[in-house]
Design a protein around this motif. Structure first.
Motif, short mmCIF file in Angstrom:
data_model
loop_
_atom_site.label_atom_id
_atom_site.label_comp_id
_atom_site.label_asym_id
_atom_site.label_seq_id
_atom_site.Cartn_x
_atom_site.Cartn_y
_atom_site.Cartn_z
N SER A 27 0.75 -1.08 -0.07
CA SER A 27 -0.11 -0.04 -0.01
C SER A 27 0.86 1.34 0.08
N LYS A 28 0.35 2.32 -0.64
CA LYS A 28 0.93 3.50 -0.69
C LYS A 28 0.09 4.71 -0.77
N THR A 80 -4.88 7.87 -1.72
CA THR A 80 -4.27 6.37 -1.91
C THR A 80 -3.85 6.15 -3.17
N ALA A 81 -2.78 5.70 -3.20
CA ALA A 81 -2.21 5.31 -4.88
C ALA A 81 -2.24 3.80 -4.91
N SER A 140 -3.88 5.73 -11.85
CA SER A 140 -4.44 4.52 -11.16
C SER A 140 -2.97 3.97 -10.19
N GLY A 141 -2.00 4.40 -10.11
CA GLY A 141 -1.03 3.85 -9.45
C GLY A 141 0.23 3.24 -10.24
N LYS A 142 -0.06 3.15 -11.44
CA LYS A 142 0.82 2.25 -12.33
C LYS A 142 2.35 2.85 -12.03
N SER A 143 2.57 3.88 -12.19
CA SER A 143 3.99 4.55 -12.08
C SER A 143 4.39 4.49 -10.48
N VAL A 144 3.66 4.52 -9.28
CA VAL A 144 4.03 4.62 -8.10
C VAL A 144 4.51 2.95 -7.83
N LYS A 152 9.44 3.63 -1.16
CA LYS A 152 9.29 2.71 -0.33
C LYS A 152 7.80 2.45 -0.10
N PRO A 153 7.10 1.36 0.10
CA PRO A 153 5.61 1.12 0.33
C PRO A 153 5.50 1.45 1.80
#
Length: 184
Positions: free
Chosen positions: A10-11, A21-22, A44-48, A58-59
């Protein structure tokens, strides 16, 4: 064997509008030598996720285990070009990893051959086409002997010829048993 193992990652980020929330409780694994596509809308969080897999971020919680070094090919390949010539750019990673002269030369030759850039070895890196710049970014990753390669939007801003070049390169990487992740 698993190349990538993501467990309950989670990140979140804090912005002026509050917590965003990413990624939330992401779990999956990828086999060594696999080709995977991770798709999703912008934001949507792909790059994260890419940054977490590669160790750039870091997550907040969860774990990430990789079987080897991870290289990133950013959507804008220009941001990865550091050398004046193709050869200088490819040598940046091996120089920073303190490769011996012989290992560095071998790594550069392999990277040039794999990415079909041998004829452009002494060419100014900034004057390459979009597809050639993307291949140069991959060449730098290959020269560092990264076993996992992540492409962020590999076809963005490329003409048909550039798309064919990138597809040919991805096919070669698969033949070399590299783990390839494509974000789109």
């Amino acid at each position: 064997m698993k190349a990538v193992q993501i467990n309950n990652v989670s990140k979140a980020y804090f912005t002026s509008e509050g917590k965003k929330t990413a990624l939330e409780n992401i779990t999956f694994s990828l086999d060594e030598g696999s080709l995977s596509v991770i798709g999703g809308e912008n934001g949507s969080g792909k790059s994260v996720l890419m940054n977490i897999i590669s160790g750039l971020e870091k997550p907040d919680c969860g774990s990430v285990i990789t079987s080897g070094r991870t290289g990133l090919v950013f959507q804008e390949a220009d941001t990865q070009i550091l050398g004046e010539t193709v050869e200088e750019d490819i040598s940046f990673g091996p120089d920073n990893l303190n490769f011996s002269k012989e290992k560095k030369e071998s790594a550069i030759e392999n990277a040039l051959e794999t990415t079909a850039l041998s004829a452009k070895r002494n060419y100014p890196a900034r004057f390459l086409s979009g597809g050639e710049k993307r291949r140069l970014a991959v060449a730098g990753i290959i020269a560092m002997d990264n076993s996992i390669i992540i492409f962020d939007e590999p076809y963005a801003n490329l003409d048909f010829g550039g798309v064919k070049q990138v597809n040919s390169l991805i096919k070669k990487l698969k033949e070399q048993k590299k783990t390839v992740i494509i974000l789109t």
